[in-house]
Write an enzyme that holds these catalytic residues in place. Sequence first.
Site, short mmCIF file in Angstrom:
data_model
loop_
_atom_site.label_atom_id
_atom_site.label_comp_id
_atom_site.label_asym_id
_atom_site.label_seq_id
_atom_site.Cartn_x
_atom_site.Cartn_y
_atom_site.Cartn_z
N TRP A 9 48.68 -23.69 35.84
CA TRP A 9 49.54 -22.62 35.02
C TRP A 9 49.22 -21.50 36.21
O TRP A 9 49.86 -20.71 36.24
CB TRP A 9 48.02 -21.95 34.55
CG TRP A 9 47.77 -23.40 33.32
CD1 TRP A 9 46.78 -24.03 33.20
CD2 TRP A 9 48.95 -23.33 32.31
NE1 TRP A 9 47.13 -24.21 31.64
CE2 TRP A 9 48.68 -23.46 31.59
CE3 TRP A 9 49.86 -22.89 32.29
CZ2 TRP A 9 49.70 -24.47 30.60
CZ3 TRP A 9 51.24 -23.05 31.06
CH2 TRP A 9 50.46 -23.90 30.10
N PHE A 61 47.43 -27.70 19.42
CA PHE A 61 46.89 -27.69 21.03
C PHE A 61 46.39 -29.25 21.60
O PHE A 61 46.24 -29.85 20.78
CB PHE A 61 45.90 -26.42 21.56
CG PHE A 61 47.03 -25.25 21.43
CD1 PHE A 61 47.94 -24.42 21.38
CD2 PHE A 61 46.03 -24.12 22.74
CE1 PHE A 61 48.37 -23.69 21.80
CE2 PHE A 61 46.45 -23.11 22.90
CZ PHE A 61 48.08 -22.97 22.36
N GLN A 65 51.20 -32.25 25.75
CA GLN A 65 52.11 -31.03 25.45
C GLN A 65 52.95 -30.84 25.62
O GLN A 65 53.49 -31.18 26.73
CB GLN A 65 50.76 -29.95 25.82
CG GLN A 65 49.58 -29.84 26.12
CD GLN A 65 49.04 -29.08 23.58
OE1 GLN A 65 48.95 -27.95 23.39
NE2 GLN A 65 49.22 -29.44 23.18
N ARG A 110 38.37 -25.09 21.52
CA ARG A 110 39.43 -25.84 22.03
C ARG A 110 39.69 -26.66 22.45
O ARG A 110 38.38 -27.19 23.33
CB ARG A 110 41.13 -25.33 21.84
CG ARG A 110 40.92 -24.65 23.61
CD ARG A 110 42.42 -24.15 24.45
NE ARG A 110 42.51 -23.64 25.21
CZ ARG A 110 42.17 -22.47 25.58
NH1 ARG A 110 41.98 -21.22 24.99
NH2 ARG A 110 42.33 -21.57 27.08
N ASP A 111 40.30 -27.72 22.56
CA ASP A 111 40.59 -28.56 22.89
C ASP A 111 39.68 -30.25 22.73
O ASP A 111 39.07 -30.44 23.44
CB ASP A 111 40.34 -28.88 24.37
CG ASP A 111 41.70 -27.48 24.64
OD1 ASP A 111 42.99 -27.63 24.25
OD2 ASP A 111 41.89 -27.00 25.64
N TRP A 128 56.70 -22.97 27.92
CA TRP A 128 55.69 -22.95 27.24
C TRP A 128 55.99 -22.49 25.93
O TRP A 128 56.69 -21.58 25.98
CB TRP A 128 54.28 -22.34 27.91
CG TRP A 128 53.03 -23.24 27.20
CD1 TRP A 128 52.27 -24.00 26.94
CD2 TRP A 128 52.57 -22.00 26.03
NE1 TRP A 128 51.85 -24.17 26.40
CE2 TRP A 128 50.93 -22.42 25.23
CE3 TRP A 128 53.09 -20.92 25.46
CZ2 TRP A 128 50.93 -22.91 24.17
CZ3 TRP A 128 52.22 -20.51 24.06
CH2 TRP A 128 51.12 -21.38 23.75
N GLU A 166 38.41 -25.97 29.93
CA GLU A 166 39.07 -26.21 28.92
C GLU A 166 39.28 -27.47 28.49
O GLU A 166 38.64 -28.35 30.00
CB GLU A 166 40.78 -25.57 29.27
CG GLU A 166 41.12 -24.06 28.81
CD GLU A 166 42.43 -23.80 29.60
OE1 GLU A 166 43.10 -23.25 29.10
OE2 GLU A 166 42.97 -23.98 29.76
N MET A 219 56.15 -29.96 29.67
CA MET A 219 54.72 -30.28 28.86
C MET A 219 53.80 -30.16 29.87
O MET A 219 54.30 -29.58 31.14
CB MET A 219 54.94 -32.35 29.02
CG MET A 219 55.05 -32.32 30.61
SD MET A 219 54.56 -34.63 30.72
CE MET A 219 53.31 -34.40 30.99
N ASN A 220 52.85 -30.32 29.04
CA ASN A 220 51.43 -29.76 29.62
C ASN A 220 50.68 -30.83 29.79
O ASN A 220 50.59 -32.37 29.95
CB ASN A 220 51.12 -28.88 30.05
CG ASN A 220 50.63 -27.98 28.32
OD1 ASN A 220 52.04 -27.58 28.08
ND2 ASN A 220 49.40 -27.58 28.42
N ASP A 221 49.90 -30.75 29.44
CA ASP A 221 48.05 -31.37 28.73
C ASP A 221 48.68 -33.19 28.45
O ASP A 221 49.20 -32.51 27.51
CB ASP A 221 47.01 -30.92 28.10
CG ASP A 221 46.32 -29.67 28.39
OD1 ASP A 221 47.11 -28.51 29.31
OD2 ASP A 221 45.85 -28.66 28.40
C1 FRU Z 1 45.49 -26.55 28.95
C2 FRU Z 1 45.34 -25.91 27.81
C3 FRU Z 1 44.32 -26.01 26.85
C4 FRU Z 1 45.47 -25.65 25.64
C5 FRU Z 1 46.92 -26.11 25.87
C6 FRU Z 1 47.76 -25.77 25.23
O1 FRU Z 1 46.78 -26.53 29.90
O2 FRU Z 1 45.55 -24.24 28.03
O3 FRU Z 1 42.69 -25.40 26.98
O4 FRU Z 1 44.72 -26.43 24.27
O5 FRU Z 1 46.30 -26.13 27.66
O6 FRU Z 1 49.04 -25.83 25.56
#
Ligand code: FRU
Length: 473
Positions: A269, A61, A21, A135-136, A29, A187, A3-5
């Site tokens: 990251w 994303f 995410q 994005r985002d 990832w 981001e 998982m991330n964001d």
């Molecule tokens: C931030 C990011 C976002 C993107 C997502 C992709 O951690 O890079 O900018 O939408 O992760 O997983």
Amino acid sequence: HWMNDPNGMVYYKGSYHLFYQYYPGSTVWGPMHWGHATSKDLIHWDHQPIALYPDSLGYIFSGSVVVDYNNTSGFAKNGIVPLVAIFTHHDPVADKEGKNTYQNQSIAYSLDEGQTWTKYAMNPVLHNPGVRDFRDPKVSWHAATKRWIMTLATSDCITFYSSPDLKNWTKESEFGKEIGAHGGVWECPDLFSIDYQGKKLWVLIVNLNPGGPNGGSATQYFIGNFNGRRFSAFDSETRWVDYGPDEYAGVTYTNTDKRRIFQGWMSNWQYATRVPTENWRSAATIPRELSIRRIAGKYFLSSKPVKELNRFTYADMKMKGVIASNLDLGTKSAKLRGPVKLKLNFEKVSDFTITLSNTINQKLVIGFSQSKNGFFIDRTQSGKSDFEQGFARTHNAPRFVRSDNMDITLIIDDASVELFADNGLTVMTSIFFPHENYSSVRIDSPDSIMIDELTFSKLRSILSENEMKLSKN
Ligand code: FRU
């Protein structure tokens, strides 16, 4: 798995929704999905089915969710208010081909409180004008102008868009090319207002990777005005929501009335895909309540663990008027097993350290240095670190108030610590991987300073009884 964001955080009908995410196929990832969890109290979370899967337009994303009370989108059916997700479609093929337009904004809606989602047939709703890193989207309702505002990360700045219906978007303005930290790409932004002494102040959060105060990814913010079209910052200083190495992509929940609840991804990251965990990779921070404080004429955010956490503390050990010299909390009472909360109040500030350690001399040292007027977390000897050269470091954070007294709250878990100092003005999050769990806590000070009050509490596990049984087996 991976998982991330945190994504689409929203409070609706008594539940907090945390999307994130997620790559269900591996612990690194990959093609991004939106995972989904719900909670009634921000502490206990139940896993829900995956909310959004990648499709012909690409990976899903980061983005946000709004409650469309007025049915501006027209997605309501039988009077059911739609939840609308606004997210980035990331086309990995176009990315590989070197096209600039590989990221576009799309929407999906849910009529069953986030359980199932239908993607809009006319996606994407906001086409990329030729900006790499587009994005985002974080969307919120701007009551004064009665429109939706999208705050979008566009490479090295933020672009604001407006919409009457979440489907048609108009560019309003850009912010940030010449202000703030620019060591990496911008981001995951967020825009919201907070009342400060009867005034409405606007906060713009901008995550940045790399270029954080201690290396790698981190969350900066600006405080200023937003008039429905433009954001302007009160000053040009760079401020960070969290100075530690391991809070990233943090944004706030929508639809929480006057409360502003922030939550981040607990990694960086720089090494996120290599940290030595096996079946899972990464977690989210404790949800934190944000407020604004004014120090020497400048505005700052302060973050505190949400008050809901207090309901889960037990076996409190309280001491008053103790000297911080070789103060061993491990032998005094409860050993450091499972999550704990440690709170210290000092009347007169001086150097001190709080050391978490195990029986094989691995340790994490958290402290304050008067000469540097700052806090630090030293993980140089914390345990495993060979997965990343830059992991075994000491990280520093400034102190913003000059007062004599100081308070520190630590939330300590098996592989993470979250530090909140001076009522949340300085925050640091750090992860660590000892070969054996830390089992003792010791407090030291070369000046033998006095701790007015110390509270050491255990935190109840968030695992259900069933999960506890499973994890014991
Ligand atoms: C931030 C990011 C976002 C993107 C997502 C992709 O951690 O890079 O900018 O939408 O992760 O997983």
